[in-house]
Design a protein around this motif. Structure first.
Motif, short mmCIF file in Angstrom:
data_model
loop_
_atom_site.label_atom_id
_atom_site.label_comp_id
_atom_site.label_asym_id
_atom_site.label_seq_id
_atom_site.Cartn_x
_atom_site.Cartn_y
_atom_site.Cartn_z
N ILE A 89 -4.80 -0.42 -10.71
CA ILE A 89 -5.00 -1.53 -9.78
C ILE A 89 -3.98 -1.39 -8.66
O ILE A 89 -2.78 -1.31 -8.91
N ALA A 90 -4.47 -1.32 -7.41
CA ALA A 90 -3.58 -1.31 -6.26
C ALA A 90 -3.42 -2.75 -5.81
O ALA A 90 -4.38 -3.40 -5.41
N LEU A 91 -2.18 -3.27 -5.93
CA LEU A 91 -1.96 -4.69 -5.71
C LEU A 91 -1.27 -4.89 -4.36
O LEU A 91 -0.16 -4.42 -4.15
N GLY A 92 -1.94 -5.58 -3.45
CA GLY A 92 -1.36 -5.84 -2.15
C GLY A 92 -1.86 -4.87 -1.10
O GLY A 92 -2.32 -3.77 -1.41
N THR A 93 -1.75 -5.27 0.15
CA THR A 93 -2.30 -4.48 1.24
C THR A 93 -1.61 -3.12 1.35
O THR A 93 -2.26 -2.10 1.61
N SER A 97 -3.76 0.38 1.34
CA SER A 97 -3.99 1.25 2.50
C SER A 97 -2.71 1.76 3.15
O SER A 97 -2.78 2.54 4.08
N GLY A 98 -1.56 1.32 2.68
CA GLY A 98 -0.33 1.62 3.40
C GLY A 98 0.13 0.47 4.25
O GLY A 98 1.30 0.40 4.60
N GLY A 99 -0.79 -0.41 4.61
CA GLY A 99 -0.44 -1.63 5.35
C GLY A 99 0.28 -1.33 6.65
O GLY A 99 -0.05 -0.35 7.34
N VAL A 100 1.30 -2.11 6.95
CA VAL A 100 2.00 -1.94 8.22
C VAL A 100 2.84 -0.66 8.22
O VAL A 100 3.30 -0.22 9.26
N PHE A 101 3.04 -0.09 7.04
CA PHE A 101 3.86 1.11 6.97
C PHE A 101 3.05 2.38 7.14
O PHE A 101 3.60 3.48 7.16
N ASP A 102 1.73 2.25 7.26
CA ASP A 102 0.88 3.43 7.38
C ASP A 102 1.24 4.20 8.66
O ASP A 102 1.37 3.60 9.73
N VAL A 121 -6.74 -4.91 -4.84
CA VAL A 121 -6.52 -6.34 -4.67
C VAL A 121 -5.70 -6.53 -3.41
O VAL A 121 -4.48 -6.45 -3.44
N PRO A 122 -6.35 -6.74 -2.25
CA PRO A 122 -5.58 -6.87 -1.01
C PRO A 122 -4.94 -8.23 -0.87
O PRO A 122 -5.21 -9.15 -1.64
#
Lengths: 158, 324
Positions: A89-93, A97-102, A121-122
């Protein structure tokens, strides 16, 4: 329908979800929400879930935070140490996807760049309700029942 | 006692099958009780009220993949979890759970318990050392230190019971208590010391050093998965049953109670089980409220606090023998 696919993969193991939690360079926001899901208001032990200290005991790997070049190998090793059948389970944005750190020079991206992810789970951070819902759907409990139980738990004597 | 009855006692009641089912039930009781203490609900959806959750856990671990790490001692990795589960089941076969004599009955079975204690710890230590990783090594080291500390207390409390009753068998203990009332009336300090030693034996929270999560991952069972882990888990639950059964048989009158001997021993068995659950619920309650002791504080806490108690109890027992 990825949740149902994960539930089918787990088979009998979906009735007792032992969770190993790994923080791949998260900011601890998601970790706090995940810890809240274990406590009295949400209590994922209702579904037979419990936190285990060793990846060799676990069925479910919960990863928070984007994967960077330092945690990439650790994550891979933890994933390889878990016995089949297993679900990630990938928990959090950030984990999704890497989020703001992508795109940072040291960030590999989401968890699915390193290991196969079954459930995303975004949220920044995701509510404990979202974690409860994911686990309840794997477990095969009707969502409404799970949410009702959460509300009843919230009306406690405190 | 003929051979067939002994085999029945060892395998079905009160041996393997009974201990296994009670172990699953004990784990359920503990998880629910700890959940209530923490204002949670605990297992809910597995069977009525979640009572089947430990069984689901066990079956899941049995069907999961087993991943032996590199450089593992194959024989011990395979054998030690089985031995660890066998020791408490065999120990239970000697406990007089009911007046209808089903347990194995020998003149020295009470003394034999002490051997089984060390055997159970040996099996656990072998399970840990089968995989030689830093965490298992530290876990086994702590396990053996803890064993040497609590075993002194447990053995001396059991010896005090034997000293007062003059019995070397469980049958003798129960007969004495049928005449004079439960031993807890004469040896409350011994009972308290034995319960604390039981906490240490079952690795419950104040004394959960051998598998302290936050310090050494899962201690001696870090590297186990699948079948081995299933047996190690059930071994812990079955030790809980065995330990509580010992306390009940030695201090709380075992199967004695109102309507003793009615319904062909069913009432006694019900008394025994009820007392066992009460003892274990007390143990789980204490452990849910406690914090972990430090490794350095272990001997100080256990020996420093309990050996004086045991010594006072010893004086009382000697005085009782002299007076009565």
């Amino acid at each position: 329908m990825t949740v149902e696919k994960a539930a089918r993969k787990l088979g009998p193991a979906r009735r007792s979800l032992w969770i190993y939690h790994f923080n791949a360079s998260g900011c601890n926001g998601c970790d706090i929400e995940f810890a809240a899901a274990l406590t009295s208001r949400y209590d994922i032990e209702r579904f037979g879930a419990k936190l285990v200290p060793s990846p060799r005991h676990a069925d479910v790997l919960v990863v928070t935070g984007a994967v960077n070049s330092l945690t990439r190998d650790s994550l891979r090793m933890i994933y390889d140490q878990m016995p089949e059948p297993k679900v990630v389970i990938a928990l959090g944005t950030c984990a999704c996807s890497g989020g703001v750190f992508d795109g940072c020079y040291n960030v590999a991206g989401g968890v699915d760049k390193v290991i196969p992810v079954d459930i995303y789970v975004p949220g920044c951070p995701p509510k404990p309700d979202a974690i409860v819902e994911a686990l309840a759907r794997i477990r095969g409990v009707k969502e409404r029942k799970a949410v009702c139980e959460v509300k009843r738990g919230g009306r406690g004597k405190d | 006692m003929d051979g067939a009855t002994a085999v029945f006692a060892a395998l079905v009641f009160p041996g393997l099958l009974f201990t296994f089912l009670m172990g699953l039930f004990f784990e359920y009781v503990e998880r629910k009780l700890v959940a209530r203490v923490q204002r949670r609900i605990g297992p809910l959806y597995a069977g009525p009220g979640g009572v089947l959750q430990p069984l689901y856990d066990f079956v899941k671990l049995l069907v999961k993949e087993e991943l032996p790490p590199e450089g593992v001692d194959r024989l011990y990795y395979w054998l030690a979890p089985l031995l660890a589960a066998a020791a408490p089941a065999y120990g239970m076969a000697f406990i007089p759970v009911s007046s209808f004599r089903l347990s194995i009955d020998t003149p020295y079975d009470y003394v034999f318990t002490l051997f089984l204690f060390s055997f159970a710890v040996f099996a656990t230590a072998a399970a840990g050392y089968a995989v030689y990783s830093p965490y298992t090594a530290m876990g086994v080291g702590r396990l053996v230190v803890q064993y040497s500390v609590y075993e002194a207390i447990f053995a001396s409390t059991l010896a005090l019971a034997s000293l007062q009753t003059g019995a070397t068998s469980f049958r003798g203990l129960i007969e004495y208590q049928a005449l004079h009332g439960p031993l807890a009336l004469y040896q409350p300090l011994g009972l308290a010391a034995a319960v604390v030693a039981l906490l240490a034996k079952l690795e419950k929270t104040p004394f959960d050093l051998p598998h302290a999560k936050q310090e050494i991952v899962a201690g001696w069972m870090t590297e186990y998965s699948g079948r081995g882990l299933a047996f190690l888990h059930i071994a812990k639950d079955m030790s809980a049953v065995w330990g509580s059964a010992l306390i009940v048989a030695v201090y709380l009158g075992g199967p004695l109670g109102p309507l003793y001997g009615a319904l062909g021993g069913l009432v006694d068995a019900a008394w025994f089980v009820a007392k066992m659950v009460a003892v274990y619920a007390a143990v789980a309650f204490i452990s849910s409220l406690a914090g972990r002791v430090r490794v350095r504080g272990l001997a100080e806490k256990i020996w420093g606090a309990l050996l004086p108690l045991v010594f006072v109890q010893f004086l009382v027992v000697v005085a009782l023998r002299w007076l009565v």
